[in-house]
Design a protein around this motif. Structure first.
Motif, short mmCIF file in Angstrom:
data_model
loop_
_atom_site.label_atom_id
_atom_site.label_comp_id
_atom_site.label_asym_id
_atom_site.label_seq_id
_atom_site.Cartn_x
_atom_site.Cartn_y
_atom_site.Cartn_z
N GLY A 1 -30.86 6.46 86.91
CA GLY A 1 -32.29 6.11 86.89
C GLY A 1 -32.62 4.95 87.81
N ILE A 2 -32.06 4.98 89.01
CA ILE A 2 -32.23 3.84 89.93
C ILE A 2 -33.68 3.70 90.37
N LYS A 3 -34.30 4.80 90.76
CA LYS A 3 -35.68 4.73 91.20
C LYS A 3 -36.62 4.66 90.01
N ASN A 4 -36.24 5.33 88.96
CA ASN A 4 -37.12 5.48 87.81
C ASN A 4 -36.23 5.67 86.58
N PRO A 5 -36.25 4.72 85.66
CA PRO A 5 -35.29 4.75 84.54
C PRO A 5 -35.37 6.02 83.70
N ALA B 1 -22.23 5.17 96.81
CA ALA B 1 -23.52 5.33 97.49
C ALA B 1 -24.59 5.67 96.46
N ASN B 2 -25.77 5.06 96.65
CA ASN B 2 -26.88 5.39 95.75
C ASN B 2 -28.11 5.79 96.53
N SER B 3 -28.98 6.54 95.89
CA SER B 3 -30.30 6.82 96.42
C SER B 3 -31.34 6.16 95.52
N GLY B 4 -32.58 6.06 96.02
CA GLY B 4 -33.66 5.50 95.20
C GLY B 4 -34.01 4.07 95.54
N ALA C 1 -21.46 -6.42 94.06
CA ALA C 1 -21.21 -6.04 92.66
C ALA C 1 -20.89 -4.55 92.55
N MET C 2 -21.55 -3.73 93.36
CA MET C 2 -21.24 -2.30 93.35
C MET C 2 -19.81 -2.06 93.84
N CYS C 3 -19.42 -2.78 94.88
CA CYS C 3 -18.05 -2.63 95.40
C CYS C 3 -17.02 -3.10 94.37
N LYS C 4 -17.34 -4.21 93.72
CA LYS C 4 -16.41 -4.78 92.75
C LYS C 4 -16.20 -3.79 91.59
N ALA C 5 -17.30 -3.24 91.12
CA ALA C 5 -17.20 -2.29 90.00
C ALA C 5 -16.38 -1.06 90.40
N ILE D 1 -37.48 0.27 100.97
CA ILE D 1 -37.12 -1.04 101.52
C ILE D 1 -37.87 -2.13 100.77
N GLY D 2 -37.21 -3.27 100.53
CA GLY D 2 -37.94 -4.46 100.07
C GLY D 2 -38.01 -4.64 98.58
N MET D 3 -37.24 -3.90 97.82
CA MET D 3 -37.23 -4.09 96.37
C MET D 3 -35.79 -4.35 95.93
N THR D 4 -35.62 -5.26 95.01
CA THR D 4 -34.26 -5.56 94.57
C THR D 4 -33.68 -4.37 93.78
N MET D 5 -32.37 -4.26 93.85
CA MET D 5 -31.68 -3.16 93.18
C MET D 5 -31.73 -3.36 91.66
N PRO D 6 -31.90 -2.29 90.90
CA PRO D 6 -31.80 -2.40 89.44
C PRO D 6 -30.31 -2.40 89.07
N ILE D 7 -29.63 -3.48 89.46
CA ILE D 7 -28.17 -3.49 89.42
C ILE D 7 -27.63 -3.37 87.98
N GLY D 8 -28.46 -3.84 87.04
CA GLY D 8 -28.07 -3.75 85.63
C GLY D 8 -27.96 -2.32 85.13
N ARG D 9 -28.59 -1.40 85.83
CA ARG D 9 -28.46 0.01 85.44
C ARG D 9 -27.33 0.70 86.21
N ILE D 10 -26.73 -0.01 87.17
CA ILE D 10 -25.73 0.63 88.04
C ILE D 10 -24.30 0.23 87.66
N THR D 11 -23.99 -1.06 87.78
CA THR D 11 -22.58 -1.48 87.62
C THR D 11 -21.96 -1.09 86.27
N PRO D 12 -22.69 -1.17 85.16
CA PRO D 12 -22.04 -0.79 83.89
C PRO D 12 -21.64 0.69 83.83
N ARG D 13 -22.13 1.49 84.80
CA ARG D 13 -21.87 2.93 84.74
C ARG D 13 -20.77 3.37 85.70
N VAL D 14 -20.23 2.44 86.48
CA VAL D 14 -19.31 2.84 87.55
C VAL D 14 -17.97 3.34 87.00
N ALA D 15 -17.51 2.78 85.90
CA ALA D 15 -16.24 3.25 85.32
C ALA D 15 -16.38 4.71 84.89
N GLU D 16 -17.50 5.01 84.26
CA GLU D 16 -17.78 6.40 83.85
C GLU D 16 -17.82 7.32 85.09
#
Lengths: 426, 426
Positions: B34-38, B87-90, B106-110, B130-145
């Motif tokens: 849900g990067i672009k839209n949760p 790689a992500n889209s959105g 943080a994405m690389c680290k995860a 362009i120009g909006m911060t990443m919703p990183i809190g919705r991304i990194t916790p999901r990388v292990a999965e």
């Protein structure tokens, strides 16, 4: 007094009526020859003549595919002084080979005979579709009649006759105090499609009664064109026919304009003012344009860099689409800045819509998008890009890109060929 | 065997299934964050990993405004070998400042933690607004999965997860006989908007099990990119995020590819083939594109001139509008040739639509316009411009410009900001 694009020129001028015939000793006329369509009655052939000998300077398209009329006019101005301009709309006389050259010369010959001057004293200009031979048999027999209509009030007709997809004629003229007297400069122009820096399918004719040497006129014209017609873009295309002709006949009651004098500065700025007003009219009347946008680049390292940034932003289709939708999409602006080729530092870039900061140091400024939208929703607004790197500035005047532009430009050639064939002219 | 743009590459390959996981020892997966839209459930985060160490080569955007992910990936590849791409889209993570860099890291680290490799062994790519911060809190916790789903059949999911305005995933893979064995090359790509020579908002990931040195891979990638992704244009805009990553892990049962060998030529052509197919898919799926047009320039004085002509024609808005309206308007083509900056002689230029001569020696050829229209009415056609000056050739793949493109691109930023605000995310 210099041509600073960030400052409206401050010459103590007043706007006057008269356009291309505002200056003393110039007359104009136009008739309808049915050049594009024999049944049409719109004006499509114009003549502009000086009663006295002139000093004339012209700038032609940089396109290596040059219309026949451009080739003929270039050879005439190299060899001779100029007394008149004959110009038609409805056919560009471009990609027409030896026949095109013959037709352009025939137009000059007819005008010269009607005016009692030499053929080389005529400039010839055409605008319209590329790749079709001129219906010269409908033009030359009418030139004597055209010349007989020449009048000091003929400017509006001439301005109308050079229109193609323009929706309105473009005309501007001023009177400028100079020494104990004054001189006038006035002009007409047409634009609408293929408008781009380094000229466009754009014709601009300017007359002045100022008394000026050929050298000084040349310098003034180069500077004014560079800061006006070379600062506009609608669709990034450069045509085969672009021409600016400036005729001066010295009939004003004002001192001669000498190199390095205050009068020379005044003349230069006044000429720039006339060209800039006509250039802006061209953008505002661009094909299916709904927004007039001034792209102001500040504090670039060099003027060349400032120009690169302004042109990249002005030409970006994605940026132009965002104007069209009243979308204050500064991300698209900064991405065009990034690929412009200019030296930039992303983290120093500020972007304003009108007076509102949208991007500060390469990041979103926090200005509410609703506020930014109010600016971009206007039919005219400015976008300022401050590179914060040096002190060079440049402005480009441009427009949005509309669905209607695409629709308008999607069938010109087929439509013209089919229409000619139906009329038995193909 | 050389990369001649006028000849489809002749390598004895066969197309195989598998895309980015066609080659041995590569796995892929994607999930929905849900990067672009949760609330959205579309795939938007992909991982591509090699089971074995790789030799990797990458090419990044030439835009001076570079996304945070591009900066991080560039620093990683300078310092280290590569094991995986996340790689992500959105969201493009561009113009996001220090926070963007932190998010990309943080994405690389995860990803590194989930795969048990070092952080520098990860390439990170983002595409979207362009120009909006990443919703990183919705991304990194999901990388292990995400890592736990890695699979040798995960290519289609990964291809879907990197799509933005693409209407379909882009994937292509081949098997190439080599010595007594064979190797495979496969890839996925996304494009759709901002597509232009010198890269685009375009991501392309390619994997191969060929055994190749870093030097040889670098040469092959540069050549193949130049003859594929740098030969396409949709709207002339170059993005902040473009990235091509090619990973080779040497697990194929085929001879090592040595400099100057026949195998090196085969590899180069095979890589070109894969990139060219993906590049063409990007153009054919360009934003609201209705025509796929191949601009073939022949017999220019130099290759640089051939490229200038092809790009000027491909980028001209007026030409693109004429494609859209199925209008065989060769006058607009020749006028773009004229302003391209290439050396030309107008009277030598021939222009063909498909196999039909429209313009001969700079003049209308006399071919009935109805015949030419039949060509331009097709969804795919070629335009050949023969300059008859030298022997250098170039091809550019491009599209028309549609009203729908304008409409589609007129409100991205406002729409995104308003949508985030409504959801309480602004």
């Amino acid at each position: 007094m210099e041509c600073d694009p960030f400052r409206e020129v401050r010459v103590p001028f007043k706007a006057v009526k008269g356009g291309i015939t505002a200056a003393r000793g110039f007359r104009a006329a136009a008739i309808s020859c049915g050049i594009k369509n024999p049944e049409a009655t719109r004006l499509d052939l114009a003549l502009i003549a000086s009663d006295a000998p002139t000093v004339t300077e012209a700038v032609y398209t940089t396109n290596k595919v040059r219309a026949a009329c451009v080739r003929v006019s270039q050879s005439h101005i190299r060899e001779s002084d100029t007394r008149a301009i004959i110009a038609n709309s409805g056919n560009a006389n471009a990609c027409t080979g030896p026949q095109g050259i013959q037709d352009a010369k025939a137009m000059c010959k007819a005008a010269a005979e009607a005016l009692g001057v030499r053929m080389r004293q005529i400039q010839v200009c055409s605008t319209g579709i590329i790749g079709m031979t001129m219906p010269i048999g409908r033009i030359t027999p009418r030139v004597a009649e055209l010349a007989s209509k020449l009048s000091p009030t003929g400017s509006d007709d001439a301005a109308a006759a050079i229109m193609t997809s323009d929706t309105r004629p473009k005309s501007y003229s001023i009177e400028v105090p100079c020494g104990s007297g004054s001189f006038r400069i006035g002009g007409i122009a047409k634009g609408a499609g293929m408008i781009c820096p380094n000229m466009a399918t754009m014709l601009c004719f300017i007359t002045t009664d100022a008394r000026i040497s050929a050298d000084e006129l040349k310098r003034a014209v180069r500077c004014a064109v560079d800061q006006s017609f070379n600062c506009i873009t609608i669709d990034g295309d450069t045509s085969t026919n672009d021409t600016v002709v400036v005729m001066s006949n010295g009939l004003a009651e004002a001192p001669a304009i000498r190199k390095g004098s205050d009068e020379a500065k005044i003349f230069r700025c006044a000429l720039h003012k006339v060209m800039l007003e006509l250039a802006k009219m061209i953008v505002a009347d661009g094909e299916r344009v709904t927004k007039f946008v001034e792209i102001r680049v500040r504090n670039a390292r060099t003027h060349a860099d400032a120009r690169k940034v302004a042109e990249a932003v002005a030409k970006s289709m994605l940026v132009k689409c965002s104007w069209h939708g009243s979308d204050p999409n500064w991300g698209r602006v900064i991405h065009a800045v990034g690929y412009s080729g200019a030296r930039i530092r992303e983290e120093l870039i500020d972007i304003y819509f009108g007076g509102l900061l949208a991007c500060k140091g390469g990041l979103t400024s926090g200005t509410p998008v609703g506020e930014l939208e109010k600016v971009v929703r206007e039919p005219r607004f400015s976008v300022t890009i401050d590179l914060n790197l040096g002190n060079a500035n440049h402005i480009v005047y441009t427009s949005d890109l509309s669905e209607a532009y695409v629709d308008f430009n999607s069938s010109e050639y087929s439509a013209a060929v089919h229409s000619r064939r139906q009329k038995g002219l193909a």
